[in-house]
Each structure stands twice: as C-alpha cells, then as structure tokens.
Design an enzyme around this catalytic site. Structure first.
Site, mmCIF file in Angstrom:
data_model
loop_
_atom_site.group_PDB
_atom_site.id
_atom_site.type_symbol
_atom_site.label_atom_id
_atom_site.label_comp_id
_atom_site.label_asym_id
_atom_site.label_seq_id
_atom_site.Cartn_x
_atom_site.Cartn_y
_atom_site.Cartn_z
ATOM 1 C CB THR A 34 -0.868 0.033 1.270
ATOM 2 O OG1 THR A 34 0.008 0.266 2.395
ATOM 3 C CG2 THR A 34 -1.638 -1.276 1.468
ATOM 4 C CB THR A 98 -6.143 -4.015 6.044
ATOM 5 O OG1 THR A 98 -6.048 -3.942 4.621
ATOM 6 C CG2 THR A 98 -4.807 -4.469 6.612
ATOM 7 C CB THR A 132 -1.589 -0.303 18.849
ATOM 8 O OG1 THR A 132 -1.567 1.003 19.424
ATOM 9 C CG2 THR A 132 -3.042 -0.594 18.468
ATOM 10 C CG ASP A 133 -0.006 2.395 23.345
ATOM 11 O OD1 ASP A 133 -0.399 2.658 22.183
ATOM 12 O OD2 ASP A 133 0.792 3.144 23.963
ATOM 13 C CD GLU A 134 -2.839 4.740 18.775
ATOM 14 O OE1 GLU A 134 -3.901 5.191 18.336
ATOM 15 O OE2 GLU A 134 -1.725 5.012 18.299
ATOM 16 C CE1 TYR A 158 -3.749 1.110 13.776
ATOM 17 C CE2 TYR A 158 -3.489 2.511 15.717
ATOM 18 C CZ TYR A 158 -3.055 1.471 14.929
ATOM 19 O OH TYR A 158 -1.911 0.776 15.270
ATOM 20 C CB ALA A 160 -12.611 0.793 16.831
ATOM 21 C CE LYS A 162 -3.227 -3.418 15.266
ATOM 22 N NZ LYS A 162 -2.463 -4.287 14.300
ATOM 23 C CG ASN A 188 7.270 0.932 17.461
ATOM 24 O OD1 ASN A 188 7.812 -0.051 17.002
ATOM 25 N ND2 ASN A 188 6.489 0.858 18.536
ATOM 26 C CE1 TYR A 215 -2.305 17.302 13.303
ATOM 27 C CE2 TYR A 215 -2.863 15.230 14.359
ATOM 28 C CZ TYR A 215 -2.518 15.942 13.226
ATOM 29 O OH TYR A 215 -2.391 15.289 12.027
ATOM 30 C CG ASN A 257 2.020 14.831 20.930
ATOM 31 O OD1 ASN A 257 2.572 13.762 21.155
ATOM 32 N ND2 ASN A 257 0.740 14.915 20.590
ATOM 33 N NE ARG A 289 -4.797 12.071 15.347
ATOM 34 C CZ ARG A 289 -3.725 11.323 15.605
ATOM 35 N NH1 ARG A 289 -3.623 10.668 16.737
ATOM 36 N NH2 ARG A 289 -2.737 11.234 14.725
#
Ligand code: NAD
Ligand code: TYD
Length: 352
Positions: A34, A98, A132-134, A158, A160, A162, A188, A215, A257, A289
């Site tokens: 991709t 995916t 992921t930790d998300e 994203y 959700a 994962k 990472n 952001y 950030n 965001r």
C-alpha cells in the site's frame, strides 16, 4: 522459516532486517505494498536467498493457503495493517478491511494449516499478533499505566479496528486452541518511519522550512519506543512467550508532543543548523484531531519479569539516532513523498 505480514512497512521492515542480521532462519514476507509499504526499505536484502518477498493481500485466503502449504512456516508474525489514526478518521473502510477482515482471514488460514500439522510441528507453531496500546483508550494524568488486564476502550476507527483484531486472536486461541501471542506496543520511532507520523513529519517539514503542525495544545502524551526495541521484544515473545498470553511493550518514555517537537528542533539545530534561525520558529499550533486521546502509558513489567526483555535505547539515544538516520537518508524521504503523499498532506492539513 517464518511468515511475516506487512514486512515492507515501518516496523515490519525493521523486524525483517534485524531478524536476518541476527538469525539464519529465512523470512517469507507477504505485503500488499500500500502507500505505506516500500520495497526500498528492504533493498539491502536484494540477492539474499533467505528473504522471499510476495506481493499480496492478507485478505486473499487462496494465496495464504498456498503460501502456508508451500513454505510450511513454523510461525506467523502479523504486522500488516492500516496504521495511521488520521487516515482512519478520513476513511475508516480500509481499516475494517485489512485490520479486521485481514486478521480474520489470516487466522482462519493459520487454523486450517495448524490443524493439519502433527506432533512437534503442531506443538511448536505460533501466530504472533502485533497490536497497539491504543486499544486501551485514553488515560488521565494520574491514572496508572496500561497493564495487560486493562479494559479495552478504543476511541478511533484505527484503535477500534485493532481492538477487534485482538479479540479475534484471543477467540481463536480459546475456541480452537490456535497457539497465539499478542503484543500491545506503544508509539514506535526510528528508521523507515513514514513521514505522515509525528516524528518523521516534523523532521521532514523542518528541513523543508515548512510549518511544524502541533495538534491542539500539544500536551497529549505518548510513550515512545525505539523500533529495534519493539523488534527485540517480538523476538523474545516468539522465543519464550507463553501461548495465549498478551505482553505490553513500552519504552518507559512518556513525553508530551510539544516536548518531542522541541527536542527534534534542538537536535536539528545542532546537527544541521538553519541560517534562518532555530527550527523552533516553525512550530505552529493547528486544529486538534477529533477524539484525540490525551495520554497513553505502558506498564511493561510483565514482559520484563517473564521474558527478561527491556528496551536497549533510552529516548535520548534513540531520538539522536533517528534524526541522524533521516539526515543521511534524505533520498529515501524524497522518494516516499510522492504524488499520493502530497494529496494526503493537502487532505489532512489544508483545513486545519
Ligand atoms: P505501516 O503502515 O508502516 O506498515 C503497514 C504495512 O502493512 C505496509 O507495508 C503495508 O503495505 C502493509 N499492508 C497494509 N494492508 C495490507 C494488506 N491488506 N495485506 C498485506 N499487507 C498490507 O505500519 P507500522 O507502523 O509498521 O505498524 C505495523 C504494525 O504494528 C501494525 O499492526 C500496527 O497496528 C502495529 N503498531 C504500530 C505502532 C507504531 O507506532 N507505528 C505501535 C504499536 C503497534
Ligand atoms: P502519530 O505519529 O500519528 O501517532 P498516534 O496517533 O498513533 O499516536 O501522532 C503522535 C502524536 O502526535 C498524536 O498525539 C498526534 C500528534 N500529531 C501532531 O500533533 N501533529 C501531527 O502533524 C501529527 C501527524 C501528529
């Protein structure tokens, strides 16, 4: 051999390169190439018979069945995913395809393959799912870091998608006995990181004299891990992890950030000074965001206690290596900043 999915992306490519640098076991690398997949990341393996690259989709069951039958991998390490939160906000469909359908397809193919194995091969087989930790959601300033038993509270399309894939992996173990492990890792950074993500984007924009978009108030906290440490954690899980277990992987490096952006500016000021003045003059606060998670933090004590893994890099050593890598690989950055990349930048930043 092992089958790696998504091995032309950021973490997957680092994993394949590290694997073949430290072990002699061949890698079958399945990647759909991709926008995020890049054969150039693997150019140093050209002519190395231990690396077999297959251009294909993890949703293609017939292809996966054929690859498993032909190559008989002893393990699958599943990186392939749509991975960028902002893209998932603009277009969640590909993330469902995916990350959810692709993981389902891979699990079903792995199950059929594993059920057909016998004796030692069946007992030794592993499916490692890279997550992921998300999936755990957002922490308040004083909340404890995520442990492996933290409830799932994904907030973006994203995370959700994962989370859904993590649940599938868990269920395939509990229902069918498929030998699986899962790792939930923090943010990472390092070589080959696509410049849509914060750290490589800031480096690329600074060198081009463009605004450095922060952001919201820039006080969102992420826990940063140098990519080769993530790769060594996955190797430790493959070598010593227990089937059915989840391992959280993190760098013990919580940073807002804005501190990341200022650190990058200071390193660039030192390594490639701009006669126009400090790169920090380019810092620009932009619209936040939607649904932006405030804080992620990983409690990585389980993987240290049970598998003896700890990160080798501190944030200071890792970020310096990263900036140096980008300064030395400006041609790589220029190649990935293709027409499609410019369209993304327009879509994500023009209205902010
Ligand atoms: P990436 O976007 O850089 O790479 C993803 C790779 O998967 C690309 O090479 C792409 O071509 C491939 N791919 C996408 N869809 C595919 C499909 N349908 N079939 C086959 N290949 C496909 O992502 P990354 O940052 O390297 O992340 C790799 C994995 O690690 C993902 O599962 C991600 O959720 C997870 N993860 C990433 C981070 C991070 O900070 N980047 C942190 C924790 C976990
Ligand atoms: P990102 O690298 O997209 O990773 P993730 O969203 O998976 O954590 O973003 C890291 C943090 O940086 C996140 O809090 C969003 C923020 N960010 C910016 O402030 N500006 C940007 O241009 C980007 C891409 C991210």
């Amino acid at each position: 051999m092992i089958l790696v999915t998504g091995g032309a992306g950021f973490i997957g490519a680092n994993f394949v390169l590290d694997w073949l640098a430290t072990r002699d076991e061949p890698v079958l690398n399945l990647d759909a190439l991709t926008y995020a997949g890049n054969r150039e990341n693997l150019a140093s393996l050209d002519g190395d018979a231990r690396h077999v690259f297959v251009h294909g989709d993890i949703c293609d069951r017939a292809l996966i069945d054929r690859l498993l039958a032909e190559h008989q991998p002893r393990a699958i390490v599943h990186f392939a995913a749509e991975s960028h939160v902002d893209r998932s906000i603009h277009g969640p469909g590909e993330f469902m395809r995916t990350n959810v359908e692709g993981t389902f397809t891979l699990l079903e193919a792995a199950r059929a393959h594993w059920q057909g194995l016998d004796g030692d091969a069946k007992a030794a087989f592993r499916f490692h799912h890279v997550s992921t930790d998300e999936v755990y959601g957002s922490l308040g300033p004083n909340d404890p870091a995520f442990t492996e038993t933290k409830t799932y509270e994904p907030n973006s399309p994203y995370s959700a998608s994962k989370a859904a894939s993590d649940h599938l992996v868990r269920a395939w173990h509990h229902t069918y006995g498929l030998p699986v492990t899962t790792s939930n890792c923090s943010n990472n950074y390092g070589p080959y990181h696509f410049p849509e993500k914060l750290i490589p984007l800031i480096i690329a924009n600074a060198l081009a004299g463009k605004p450095l978009p922060v952001y919201g108030d820039g006080q969102q906290i992420r826990d940063w891990l140098y990519v080769t440490d993530h790769c060594s954690a996955i190797r430790a899980i493959l070598d010593k992890g227990t089937s059915g277990e989840v391992y959280n992987v993190g760098g013990w490096n919580e940073k807002p950030n804005i501190d990341i952006v200022k650190t990058l500016c200071a390193l660039l000021d030192e390594l490639q000074p701009d006669p126009a003045g400090s790169y920090s003059r380019l810092i620009t606060y932009v619209a936040d965001r939607p649904g932006h998670d405030r804080r992620y933090a990983i409690d990585a004590r389980k993987i240290e206690r049970e598998l003896g893994w700890r990160p080798a890099e501190t944030f200071e050593t890792g970020i310096r290596k990263t900036v140096a890598w980008y300064l030395e690989h400006q041609d790589w950055v220029a190649h990935v900043q293709s027409g499609a990349y410019r369209e993304w930048v327009e879509k994500n930043y023009a209205a902010r």
